[in-house]
Design an enzyme around this catalytic site. Structure first.
Site, mmCIF file in Angstrom:
data_model
loop_
_atom_site.group_PDB
_atom_site.id
_atom_site.type_symbol
_atom_site.label_atom_id
_atom_site.label_comp_id
_atom_site.label_asym_id
_atom_site.label_seq_id
_atom_site.Cartn_x
_atom_site.Cartn_y
_atom_site.Cartn_z
ATOM 1 N N CYS A 56 78.676 54.748 -1.977
ATOM 2 C CA CYS A 56 78.412 56.085 -1.771
ATOM 3 C C CYS A 56 79.703 57.080 -1.857
ATOM 4 O O CYS A 56 80.510 56.751 -0.835
ATOM 5 C CB CYS A 56 77.430 56.243 -0.715
ATOM 6 S SG CYS A 56 76.747 57.981 -0.390
ATOM 7 N N CYS A 60 79.867 59.734 5.652
ATOM 8 C CA CYS A 60 79.271 59.720 6.771
ATOM 9 C C CYS A 60 79.724 58.603 7.770
ATOM 10 O O CYS A 60 79.513 57.600 7.307
ATOM 11 C CB CYS A 60 77.596 59.485 6.461
ATOM 12 S SG CYS A 60 77.021 60.752 5.280
ATOM 13 N N CYS A 63 77.793 55.145 8.537
ATOM 14 C CA CYS A 63 76.964 54.601 7.467
ATOM 15 C C CYS A 63 77.814 53.404 6.586
ATOM 16 O O CYS A 63 78.837 53.559 5.944
ATOM 17 C CB CYS A 63 76.511 55.565 6.448
ATOM 18 S SG CYS A 63 75.496 54.778 5.115
ATOM 19 N N CYS A 100 59.216 53.894 1.640
ATOM 20 C CA CYS A 100 60.346 54.680 1.562
ATOM 21 C C CYS A 100 61.691 54.091 0.688
ATOM 22 O O CYS A 100 62.057 53.129 1.072
ATOM 23 C CB CYS A 100 60.759 55.074 2.872
ATOM 24 S SG CYS A 100 59.542 55.632 4.192
ATOM 25 N N CYS A 131 57.744 57.904 -0.066
ATOM 26 C CA CYS A 131 58.908 58.827 0.287
ATOM 27 C C CYS A 131 60.361 58.263 -0.392
ATOM 28 O O CYS A 131 60.264 57.259 -0.668
ATOM 29 C CB CYS A 131 58.925 58.367 1.797
ATOM 30 S SG CYS A 131 60.414 59.249 2.822
ATOM 31 N N CYS A 191 60.563 64.818 5.916
ATOM 32 C CA CYS A 191 61.094 63.999 6.916
ATOM 33 C C CYS A 191 62.643 64.185 7.207
ATOM 34 O O CYS A 191 63.507 64.117 6.416
ATOM 35 C CB CYS A 191 60.784 62.541 6.461
ATOM 36 S SG CYS A 191 61.445 61.364 7.529
ATOM 37 N N ARG A 263 59.451 59.341 14.640
ATOM 38 C CA ARG A 263 59.574 58.105 14.379
ATOM 39 C C ARG A 263 60.571 57.370 15.343
ATOM 40 O O ARG A 263 62.009 57.786 15.462
ATOM 41 C CB ARG A 263 60.049 57.856 12.783
ATOM 42 C CG ARG A 263 60.099 56.277 12.307
ATOM 43 C CD ARG A 263 60.344 56.108 11.099
ATOM 44 N NE ARG A 263 59.061 56.774 10.444
ATOM 45 C CZ ARG A 263 59.272 57.362 9.233
ATOM 46 N NH1 ARG A 263 60.566 57.783 8.867
ATOM 47 N NH2 ARG A 263 58.312 57.788 8.525
HETATM 48 N N1 SAM Z 1 72.085 58.835 0.759
HETATM 49 C C1 SAM Z 1 71.001 59.717 1.140
HETATM 50 C C2 SAM Z 1 71.423 60.553 2.378
HETATM 51 O O1 SAM Z 1 72.074 60.279 3.251
HETATM 52 O O2 SAM Z 1 70.722 61.662 2.094
HETATM 53 C C3 SAM Z 1 69.864 58.514 1.858
HETATM 54 C C4 SAM Z 1 70.153 57.429 2.645
HETATM 55 S S1 SAM Z 1 70.918 57.648 4.265
HETATM 56 C C5 SAM Z 1 71.092 56.003 4.618
HETATM 57 C C6 SAM Z 1 69.688 57.965 5.171
HETATM 58 C C7 SAM Z 1 69.829 58.280 6.674
HETATM 59 O O3 SAM Z 1 69.906 56.823 7.310
HETATM 60 C C8 SAM Z 1 71.045 59.123 7.294
HETATM 61 O O4 SAM Z 1 70.796 60.174 7.211
HETATM 62 C C9 SAM Z 1 71.265 58.633 8.680
HETATM 63 O O5 SAM Z 1 70.687 59.286 9.353
HETATM 64 C C10 SAM Z 1 70.618 57.163 8.645
HETATM 65 N N2 SAM Z 1 71.605 56.144 8.957
HETATM 66 C C11 SAM Z 1 72.526 55.469 7.960
HETATM 67 N N3 SAM Z 1 73.376 54.637 8.690
HETATM 68 C C12 SAM Z 1 72.799 54.649 9.877
HETATM 69 C C13 SAM Z 1 73.219 53.664 11.171
HETATM 70 N N4 SAM Z 1 74.085 52.978 10.753
HETATM 71 N N5 SAM Z 1 72.623 53.726 12.218
HETATM 72 C C14 SAM Z 1 71.638 54.600 12.030
HETATM 73 N N6 SAM Z 1 71.168 55.405 11.313
HETATM 74 C C15 SAM Z 1 71.699 55.533 9.949
HETATM 75 FE FE1 SF4 Z 2 75.981 57.960 1.451
HETATM 76 FE FE2 SF4 Z 2 75.299 56.634 3.751
HETATM 77 FE FE3 SF4 Z 2 75.839 59.348 3.708
HETATM 78 FE FE4 SF4 Z 2 73.607 58.563 2.638
HETATM 79 S S1 SF4 Z 2 74.251 58.250 4.815
HETATM 80 S S2 SF4 Z 2 74.996 59.844 1.997
HETATM 81 S S3 SF4 Z 2 74.135 56.582 1.746
HETATM 82 S S4 SF4 Z 2 77.066 57.686 3.174
#
Ligand code: SAM
Ligand code: SF4
Ligand code: DTB
Length: 347
Positions: A56, A60, A63, A100, A131, A191, A263
């Protein structure tokens, strides 16, 4: 304050006051609000699938799928529609009512949209709620998803506006709010929630809930994630959240957004059953169900059914057929529980 009023004008001082109550007072208040709007013994179950994994472009810090960090994750391009529909049918068979689909994108591309729309149509045709979480959406993309039958769009605000810049620099808070407003305008359900355990303060936790609750309409679904610490991400060594502080967050979310499903989201594998039961008491009434979240683990489905059975919780239904599937799953779990003498594990 009246327990069941839906408000959109929360102030920081009020929310901090909610958080800082004695634990028992907070839980009693949250449970009272919960009972005004929901059957306290029903929990909604959703299943997650990563339809495009890793690489990606966003940064973040929590992530495992960000291309900025080396987490050793196997990257996968967009899954074939047929495979997604097979996974949805499997989720339905174990009793999940919502499917989802998540993609590690900054935003969907024009090339990918037709496949994504077919996934929505196919999952919908199975009789499940749909979702998706695909990153930032344009107005046109949002409308196309709504037209295809998408029920919910997941897009988390993650934390307070003040702390956000410490966690993500490649997408702004305003971008996120804009996507949420497109989703609302297209008539879909929202959500949106966040993560605890990223080094944020109590004020930031309150700030996130204020952002969500002060939207023109509350999100129908509010996922509260406990950070899953993944090696290679910048937050891998963050301190654990105090379990009681996590429960407080759920309780305050329940009070501030009384009609939303809250949730108990990522991080359940790191929680014992006592903590999860406290989470349900605090007003959490939705979980991710099935052994995988997007890339990390989640409790086994039969474990969850055993926990539900021990607590007298039933999965929330959306249709007749699901009722039979859930009932069969609960009965099976009870038999397994007796066989493994789990009833005696507490003595
Ligand atoms: N890439 C898209 C986005 O971020 O909008 C969708 C997928 S992203 C993985 C969805 C959500 O998963 C993130 O906004 C975050 O809140 C949660 N998430 C991701 N990695 C995580 C982690 N290691 N622990 C807890 N929540 C996590
Ligand atoms: Fe990409 Fe992970 Fe951020 Fe979603 S949460 S935008 S998958 S880096
Ligand atoms: C949400 O708030 N949590 C889910 C879902 N929305 C998409 C994702 C949790 C991801 C946990 C880390 C992983 O499995 O990759």
């Amino acid at each position: 304050m009246t327990a069941s009023v839906t408000r959109h004008d929360w102030t920081l001082a009020e929310v901090l006051e909610l958080f800082n109550q004695p634990f028992n007072d907070l839980l009693f208040q949250a449970q009272t609000v919960h009972r005004t709007h929901f059957d306290p013994n029903r929990v909604q179950v959703s299943t997650l699938l990563s339809i495009k994994t890793g690489a990606c472009p966003e940064d973040c810090k929590y992530c495992p799928q960000s291309g900025h960090y080396n987490t050793g994750l196997d990257k996968e391009k967009l899954m074939e529609v047929e495979k997604v529909l097979k996974a949805a049918a499997d989720a339905k068979a174990i009793g999940s009512t919502r499917f989802c689909m998540g993609a590690a994108w900054k935003h969907p591309s024009a090339k990918d949209m037709p496949y994504v729309l077919k996934m929505v149509e196919g999952v919908k045709a199975l009789g499940m709620e749909t979702c998706m979480t695909l990153g930032k959406l344009s107005k046109e993309q949002t409308e196309a998803l709504a037209e295809a039958g998408l029920d919910y769009y997941n897009h988390n605000l993650d934390t307070s506006p003040e702390f956000y810049g410490n966690i993500i620099t490649t997408r702004t808070y305003a971008d996120r709010l804009e996507t949420l407003s497109h989703v609302r305008d297209a008539g879909m359900k929202i959500c949106s929630g966040g993560i605890l355990g990223m080094g944020e303060s109590l004020k930031d936790r309150a700030g996130l809930l204020i952002q969500l609750a002060n939207l023109p309409e509350h999100p129908e679904s509010v996922p509260i994630n406990m950070l899953v610490k993944v090696q290679g991400t910048p937050l891998a060594e963050e301190q654990d959240v105090d379990p009681f502080d996590f429960i407080r967050m759920l309780a305050v979310a329940r009070i501030m957004m009384p009609k939303s499903h809250v949730r108990l989201s990522a991080g359940r594998e790191q929680m014992n059953e006592q903590m999860q039961s406290l989470a349900f008491f605090a007003g959490a009434n939705s979980i991710f169900y099935g052994e995988k979240l997007l890339t990390t683990g989640n409790p086994q489905a039969d474990k969850d059914m055993q926990l539900f059975a021990r607590l007298g919780i039933k999965p929330e239904e959306r249709e007749e057929h699901a009722d039979e599937v859930h009932q069969a799953a609960i009965e099976q779990a009870l038999v397994e529980q007796r066989d493994s003498k789990l009833f005696y594990s507490a003595v």
